[in-house]
Each structure stands twice: as C-alpha cells, then as structure tokens.
Design a protein around this motif. Structure first.
Motif, mmCIF file in Angstrom:
data_model
loop_
_atom_site.group_PDB
_atom_site.id
_atom_site.type_symbol
_atom_site.label_atom_id
_atom_site.label_comp_id
_atom_site.label_asym_id
_atom_site.label_seq_id
_atom_site.Cartn_x
_atom_site.Cartn_y
_atom_site.Cartn_z
ATOM 1 N N LEU A 1 35.703 17.232 54.920
ATOM 2 C CA LEU A 1 36.119 17.841 53.660
ATOM 3 C C LEU A 1 35.457 19.199 53.460
ATOM 4 O O LEU A 1 36.093 20.165 53.025
ATOM 5 C CB LEU A 1 35.754 16.920 52.491
ATOM 6 N N GLN A 2 34.169 19.253 53.798
ATOM 7 C CA GLN A 2 33.433 20.506 53.656
ATOM 8 C C GLN A 2 34.029 21.588 54.542
ATOM 9 O O GLN A 2 34.148 22.750 54.135
ATOM 10 C CB GLN A 2 31.967 20.278 54.022
ATOM 11 N N GLY A 3 34.426 21.245 55.762
ATOM 12 C CA GLY A 3 35.022 22.224 56.654
ATOM 13 C C GLY A 3 36.320 22.784 56.100
ATOM 14 O O GLY A 3 36.552 23.996 56.105
ATOM 15 N N THR A 4 37.194 21.886 55.609
ATOM 16 C CA THR A 4 38.468 22.334 55.041
ATOM 17 C C THR A 4 38.249 23.231 53.829
ATOM 18 O O THR A 4 38.873 24.292 53.689
ATOM 19 C CB THR A 4 39.313 21.122 54.639
ATOM 20 N N GLY B 1 47.525 22.662 59.859
ATOM 21 C CA GLY B 1 47.225 22.372 61.255
ATOM 22 C C GLY B 1 45.753 22.478 61.598
ATOM 23 O O GLY B 1 45.233 21.685 62.401
ATOM 24 N N GLY B 2 45.063 23.438 60.995
ATOM 25 C CA GLY B 2 43.648 23.624 61.298
ATOM 26 C C GLY B 2 42.765 22.528 60.771
ATOM 27 O O GLY B 2 41.592 22.421 61.163
ATOM 28 N N SER B 3 43.282 21.704 59.880
ATOM 29 C CA SER B 3 42.540 20.550 59.358
ATOM 30 C C SER B 3 43.306 19.258 59.618
ATOM 31 O O SER B 3 43.210 18.294 58.847
ATOM 32 C CB SER B 3 42.274 20.709 57.855
ATOM 33 N N ALA B 4 44.048 19.214 60.718
ATOM 34 C CA ALA B 4 44.931 18.074 60.992
ATOM 35 C C ALA B 4 44.179 16.753 60.993
ATOM 36 O O ALA B 4 44.667 15.736 60.479
ATOM 37 C CB ALA B 4 45.639 18.276 62.333
ATOM 38 N N TYR B 5 42.985 16.735 61.567
ATOM 39 C CA TYR B 5 42.240 15.485 61.657
ATOM 40 C C TYR B 5 41.703 15.055 60.286
ATOM 41 O O TYR B 5 41.531 13.859 60.030
ATOM 42 C CB TYR B 5 41.109 15.612 62.662
ATOM 43 N N LEU C 1 42.139 11.257 55.737
ATOM 44 C CA LEU C 1 42.477 11.073 54.321
ATOM 45 C C LEU C 1 43.710 10.188 54.155
ATOM 46 O O LEU C 1 43.749 9.310 53.287
ATOM 47 C CB LEU C 1 42.731 12.427 53.665
ATOM 48 N N GLY C 2 44.715 10.431 54.983
ATOM 49 C CA GLY C 2 45.932 9.642 54.892
ATOM 50 C C GLY C 2 45.686 8.172 55.181
ATOM 51 O O GLY C 2 46.194 7.293 54.474
ATOM 52 N N LEU C 3 44.899 7.890 56.197
ATOM 53 C CA LEU C 3 44.588 6.502 56.522
ATOM 54 C C LEU C 3 43.813 5.832 55.392
ATOM 55 O O LEU C 3 44.076 4.677 55.040
ATOM 56 C CB LEU C 3 43.799 6.431 57.826
ATOM 57 N N LEU C 4 42.872 6.557 54.829
ATOM 58 C CA LEU C 4 42.063 5.988 53.755
ATOM 59 C C LEU C 4 42.904 5.745 52.502
ATOM 60 O O LEU C 4 42.766 4.710 51.833
ATOM 61 C CB LEU C 4 40.905 6.930 53.431
#
Length: 372
Positions: free
Chosen positions: A227-230, A334-338, A343-346
């Motif tokens: 989250l911090q990176g995004t 795209g740069g925060s795809a992971y 987030l989607g899984l959670l």
C-alpha cells in the motif's frame, strides 16, 4: 506413458522459461548478508555500517538475523551462495508439502508442482537474490500455531524479520492465546540473544536502522508492491497510508474471523499473508511469496480459473513494464498489479458453502491431521 510425456513436457517448458524469461539478481542479498556479518566479526565494524559497494543498500534485519547468518563466514562467499540455494530448496519442499500435501498423488505430480512453483516471480527472485522469505515462510507454515511447539516457528521468523509478526496477530484472532504467547516469548528471547551478541548494534537497529526505509531503496520504486508503495507513487502522504493500513487490517480481521468460524485454517493463514504484504511499508516483489498460499487455496477450493489467471500474472513480471515511469492510469493500474491482486483477494475472498468447505478441508489436510 502419457503421464510421463506430460511431466517431461512441463519440465522442459520450465527449463526453457527459466533460461529465457526471468531477470536474475546475481545473489545480491546474500552478498549483503555476508558483507555485513564479515564487517561485524572480522573487521570490527558495525552490522549496519556495511553498504554493498556501488549501491546504497545495507543490512536491514535485526541483529538476531545476523547471528543466525554467522555460519556464512565459515563457509565463505561462494559456499554461502550455495547454502542459500539449498536452504531455499528445502524451504520450498516444506511449503509444497504443507500447501499441497493432500492434493498431489505420485512423483509426477510433485515434479509438476515444483516446476510451477519455481516459475513464480517471487520464488525465482527469492532464489536468485539469496533472500530469506521462503525459509521464514516455511517456519510459519511448519508451525501454524498448532502442535507440541505451537508458536515457536512463528516467533523465530518474527525475530529474524519483523513482518511475520502479523501471524502472532492471527493466533490471537483465532483464539490460540497460548500459541500467541509462545510466539511472542520466542521472538523476545531471540531478540535478547541479538542484544547480548551485539548490544550497540541492537541500539542502532531499534533506534535508527529500523526507521530508515532509504536503506532498502525508495518507497515509490515499482518493485514495492505494498500500500505504501502505491501511495508513494501517487505522492500521497503518511496519513493516507495510515488510514489505508487501518482499513486493510480491519478487513483482514473480519475475514480471518470468518475463516476461523468455518474451521478453515488454510484460508486464515493465506489471508494473513495477503494482509502482511499490503500493510508492510516495503513489500518487494520477492516478498510476495507470502501471497502465494492464497492462489493455492483458490485452486483447492475449486476456483481454478481464477487461480490460473493469478498464477500467470505472478509469473509474468508485468509490473516491470512501468519500471521507468509508473505515472498515468496505466502506471497506476499496471505498476501496482500485485497490490490489486492482494487487495482483491482480501476483499472478495470466497466463502464456501458448507459441503464445499468440508470437501476443501478434507483435500487440504495433511495426512497427520486427518482422523482415522
């Protein structure tokens, strides 16, 4: 014979993929570890004084981790790299056994699973960097807060690298207070070993190095899939990050309690790995090994199409397309795809109906866990 041909095809395909697609990291981290303990023991310097030549990167773990790495000095640099590969291979075997032990039958299935595992970007980066994430994850999953020594593995992993401490929170949320106390006590005892071995370095770590994220790189670097990176790539401030972390932790707690009510420990552990990746200030791509059990859980729970799509993305190195410029809508997505995957899984974690849940638990239980 068809099975042998299929397994051979997978093995050959994996070899071609590994030889042509990945970027290898030249054992960068294991050389940092070696340089730090060598500076500390042989040259009278500080663990956190060492910076790998030509870079700004130094040792970032607590002193207890440096104590655990002292055998590298006996082995030497080249043997330390080999030892890292062996350790990661052993950890991978433990994890595959824990995650897939109830699903795979026969040596061919294990060969295919191993091939698929090593093609994942977080796994191959962990190997080629000489990182410790797979080993720590093996400690956590071998422990799971159950059994005679419940909590010891989680505590040791937390003492080596603080982020596995979220699994102590998992034990508390699921009512395993004794295991949580053992984990916290083990982490504290191991930390005190580090203090005894390196009192000054312990002071430096807890008062300075721990808070200096520049030691591991810039927060907005595209490899930081937290989250911090995004938010750093959006130039958002710390208050925004703090609010996002609180929201994710609240969602994690809710999902974990749901999993506990269903008796689904595999889901609870997988959800905790996802939350840990999101809330850590720095989650490099290789740290995302902690998110992989969620993909396994989806496949085991019958969500095979979704698991296959996520698997392909996690093999693809897609985020590196925005290495030079993560601006714009495409860079944001795209740069925060992971990050979006975690987030989607959670957020969208499927809650299985009772019959499916029972079948899932039967499939994912280890033989020793099953009642006769």
């Amino acid at each position: 014979m068809p099975a042998v041909v299929a397994v051979t095809a997978v093995a050959v395909g994996t070899a071609v993929f590994m030889a042509t697609v990945p970027q290898y990291r030249d054992w960068f981290d294991v050389y940092v570890y070696y340089g730090a303990v060598d500076t500390w023991i042989r040259h009278g310097g500080g663990i956190y004084d060492y910076v790998r030549p030509g870079t700004g990167y130094g040792f970032t773990y607590p002193p207890f981790a440096a104590v655990c790495m002292l055998p590298m000095l006996v082995l030497g640099r080249t043997a330390a790299v080999m030892g890292s590969v062996v350790l990661n291979a052993a950890a991978s075997a433990v994890l595959l056994r824990r995650l897939l032990g109830g699903l795979l039958r026969g040596p061919g299935a294990w060969v295919v699973a191993g091939c698929l595992f090593v093609m994942l970007e977080p796994v191959r980066d962990t190997f080629s960097l000489g990182q410790v994430n797979l080993a720590l994850m093996a400690l956590v999953y071998a422990d799971r807060g159950r059994g005679r020594f419940a909590g010891v593995g989680i505590g040791l992993a937390t003492a080596v690298k603080l982020t596995p401490g979220i699994f102590i929170g998992y034990l508390l949320l699921t009512g395993r207070r004794r295991a949580a106390a053992v984990a916290a006590g083990t982490a504290a005892a191991a930390t005190l070993i580090g203090v005894a071995a390196a009192p000054h370095e312990s002071w430096v770590f807890w008062t300075q190095a721990l808070w200096n994220t520049d030691r591991v790189g810039t927060l907005d670097y595209v490899s930081n899939q937290s989250l911090q990176g995004t938010l750093a790539r959006l130039d958002a401030g710390r208050p925004a990050w703090a609010l996002a972390v609180l929201a994710v932790l609240a969602l994690w707690g809710y999902r974990v309690r749901q999993a506990a009510a269903a008796g689904d420990d595999a889901a609870g552990l997988a959800l905790t790995g996802l939350a840990g990746c999101l809330v850590s200030p720095v989650t490099w791509v290789h740290h995302l090994v902690w998110a992989l059990p969620a993909v396994v859980w989806l496949a085991a729970a019958g969500r095979r199409a979704a698991a296959a799509v996520l698997y392909v993305v996690l093999c693809s190195s897609v985020v590196w397309l925005w290495r030079e410029d993560a601006s714009g809508v495409d860079g944001f997505l795209g740069g925060s795809a992971y990050v979006w995957i975690c987030l989607g899984l959670l957020a969208l974690w499927p809650r299985l109906p009772a019959p499916d849940r029972a079948a899932h638990l039967q499939a994912t239980a280890r033989p020793a866990d099953r009642r006769p």
